[in-house]
Design a protein around this motif. Structure first.
Motif, PDB file in Angstrom:
ATOM      1  N   HIS A  64       0.838  -1.197   0.000  1.00 53.11           N
ATOM      2  CA  HIS A  64       0.000   0.000   0.000  1.00 53.11           C
ATOM      3  C   HIS A  64       0.878   1.255   0.000  1.00 53.11           C
ATOM      4  CE1 HIS A  64      -3.429  -2.598   0.885  1.00 53.11           C
ATOM      5  NE2 HIS A  64      -2.656  -3.186   1.776  1.00 53.11           N
ATOM      6  N   PRO A  65       1.497   1.585  -1.129  1.00 54.52           N
ATOM      7  CA  PRO A  65       2.431   2.716  -1.153  1.00 54.52           C
ATOM      8  C   PRO A  65       1.784   4.060  -0.810  1.00 54.52           C
ATOM      9  CG  PRO A  65       2.065   1.869  -3.376  1.00 54.52           C
ATOM     10  CD  PRO A  65       1.394   0.921  -2.422  1.00 54.52           C
ATOM     11  N   ALA A  66       0.517   4.254  -1.136  1.00 57.58           N
ATOM     12  CA  ALA A  66      -0.137   5.524  -0.810  1.00 57.58           C
ATOM     13  C   ALA A  66      -0.241   5.690   0.709  1.00 57.58           C
ATOM     14  CB  ALA A  66      -1.516   5.600  -1.457  1.00 57.58           C
ATOM     15  N   ALA A  67      -0.586   4.600   1.408  1.00 62.20           N
ATOM     16  CA  ALA A  67      -0.668   4.656   2.869  1.00 62.20           C
ATOM     17  C   ALA A  67       0.721   4.873   3.459  1.00 62.20           C
ATOM     18  CB  ALA A  67      -1.289   3.374   3.418  1.00 62.20           C
ATOM     19  N   GLN A  68       1.741   4.232   2.896  1.00 64.20           N
ATOM     20  CA  GLN A  68       3.105   4.408   3.415  1.00 64.20           C
ATOM     21  C   GLN A  68       3.606   5.827   3.218  1.00 64.20           C
ATOM     22  OE1 GLN A  68       3.007   1.684   5.497  1.00 64.20           O
ATOM     23  NE2 GLN A  68       5.049   2.507   5.555  1.00 64.20           N
ATOM     24  N   LYS A  69       3.174   6.465   2.150  1.00 64.21           N
ATOM     25  CA  LYS A  69       3.556   7.867   1.933  1.00 64.21           C
ATOM     26  C   LYS A  69       2.995   8.732   3.068  1.00 64.21           C
ATOM     27  CE  LYS A  69       3.464  11.499  -1.605  1.00 64.21           C
ATOM     28  NZ  LYS A  69       3.305  12.590  -0.693  1.00 64.21           N
ATOM     29  N   ILE A  70       1.768   8.450   3.467  1.00 64.77           N
ATOM     30  CA  ILE A  70       1.162   9.194   4.579  1.00 64.77           C
ATOM     31  C   ILE A  70       1.933   8.929   5.867  1.00 64.77           C
ATOM     32  CG2 ILE A  70      -0.907   9.375   6.024  1.00 64.77           C
ATOM     33  CD1 ILE A  70      -2.510   8.800   3.397  1.00 64.77           C
ATOM     34  N   VAL A  71       2.283   7.664   6.133  1.00 66.71           N
ATOM     35  CA  VAL A  71       3.063   7.324   7.331  1.00 66.71           C
ATOM     36  C   VAL A  71       4.366   8.110   7.337  1.00 66.71           C
ATOM     37  CG1 VAL A  71       4.378   5.472   8.464  1.00 66.71           C
ATOM     38  CG2 VAL A  71       2.045   5.043   7.677  1.00 66.71           C
ATOM     39  N   SER A  72       5.036   8.189   6.187  1.00 71.68           N
ATOM     40  CA  SER A  72       6.318   8.911   6.125  1.00 71.68           C
ATOM     41  C   SER A  72       6.134  10.411   6.327  1.00 71.68           C
ATOM     42  CB  SER A  72       7.035   8.625   4.805  1.00 71.68           C
ATOM     43  OG  SER A  72       6.340   9.207   3.721  1.00 71.68           O
ATOM     44  N   GLU A  73       4.965  10.930   6.039  1.00 77.11           N
ATOM     45  CA  GLU A  73       4.688  12.349   6.276  1.00 77.11           C
ATOM     46  C   GLU A  73       4.319  12.624   7.733  1.00 77.11           C
ATOM     47  OE1 GLU A  73       1.579  13.189   3.500  1.00 77.11           O
ATOM     48  OE2 GLU A  73       2.911  13.079   1.760  1.00 77.11           O
ATOM     49  N   LEU A  74       3.776  11.617   8.416  1.00 78.94           N
ATOM     50  CA  LEU A  74       3.311  11.794   9.793  1.00 78.94           C
ATOM     51  C   LEU A  74       4.423  11.642  10.829  1.00 78.94           C
ATOM     52  CD1 LEU A  74      -0.045   9.799   9.655  1.00 78.94           C
ATOM     53  CD2 LEU A  74       0.231  12.291   9.745  1.00 78.94           C
ATOM     54  N   PHE A  75       5.435  10.816  10.514  1.00 79.73           N
ATOM     55  CA  PHE A  75       6.458  10.502  11.502  1.00 79.73           C
ATOM     56  C   PHE A  75       7.844  10.851  10.990  1.00 79.73           C
ATOM     57  CE2 PHE A  75       2.985   7.455  12.272  1.00 79.73           C
ATOM     58  CZ  PHE A  75       2.662   7.817  13.574  1.00 79.73           C
ATOM     59  N   ASP A  76       8.699  11.227  11.914  1.00 86.04           N
ATOM     60  CA  ASP A  76      10.086  11.544  11.614  1.00 86.04           C
ATOM     61  C   ASP A  76      10.786  10.327  11.015  1.00 86.04           C
ATOM     62  OD1 ASP A  76      12.566  13.314  12.129  1.00 86.04           O
ATOM     63  OD2 ASP A  76      13.067  11.391  13.086  1.00 86.04           O
ATOM     64  N   SER A  77      11.458  10.518   9.888  1.00 86.88           N
ATOM     65  CA  SER A  77      12.085   9.394   9.190  1.00 86.88           C
ATOM     66  C   SER A  77      13.165   8.718  10.028  1.00 86.88           C
ATOM     67  CB  SER A  77      12.667   9.845   7.847  1.00 86.88           C
ATOM     68  OG  SER A  77      13.702  10.787   8.050  1.00 86.88           O
TER      69      SER A  77
END
Length: 177
Positions: A64-77
């Motif tokens: 689910h790359p779209a969901a992972q993009k959101i996760v990467s925007e929400l949390f510090d890498s």
């Protein structure tokens, strides 16, 4: 501890004690508990990812790359990388067995990303399993994020556990990460 470069640190002796009492949600309509909770949060203006994201285990291999993009925007890498490194180093499996950390059912966030938290949804006869407790502990330790245990149409339970109880085998040694 960053994983982008080698850093030296001494591991302290530490324990994290968790006391959690579930939050009770009563719905008049019948249906899937996770979907009911998702609809509830969306009615309050939140966005919800429902089991189509990977935070604790293998975020790079998600379907689910779209969901992972959101996760990467929400949390510090750096925090996500450290948590991923920790999980792969400490836990042998893929996060679906009881001894490995699992992730909560829902990731809830404000559209402006000003608020983010997780929700593990439980039905009347369900309870937190050890792998879920471990996952909640890992998320709390690495992301400092609130995690709700939502009891749908049932009496809330309370939980208490200690994690991880890490005691270095050789406290005089320095560990390279």
């Amino acid at each position: 501890i960053g994983v982008t470069g080698v850093q030296t640190c001494a591991l302290p002796i530490w324990n994290m004690i968790f006391d959690i009492t579930e939050t009770r949600y009563d719905f008049d309509e019948a249906g899937n508990a996770e979907q009911l909770m998702q609809q509830h949060y969306e009615s309050l203006g939140y966005k919800v990812l429902n089991n189509n994201f990977a935070v604790v285990y293998s975020p790079q291999s998600t379907k689910h790359p779209a969901a992972q993009k959101i996760v990467s925007e929400l949390f510090d890498s750096h925090r996500l990388e450290a948590m991923d490194f920790f999980g792969k180093s400490v836990f042998p499996g893929d996060g679906v067995r009881e001894q490995n950390p699992g992730q909560p059912d829902l990731l809830i966030y404000k559209p402006d990303k000003s608020e983010v938290f997780f929700s593990e949804v439980k039905t009347s006869k369900d309870w937190l399993k050890p792998g879920q407790m471990l996952g909640i502990s890992v998320l709390t330790a690495f992301l400092g994020c609130r995690i709700e245990i939502a009891r749908v149409n049932g009496d809330p339970k309370s939980y208490r556990w200690v994690w991880p109880g890490l005691i270095p085998l050789h406290p005089e040694e320095v560990v390279q990460l």
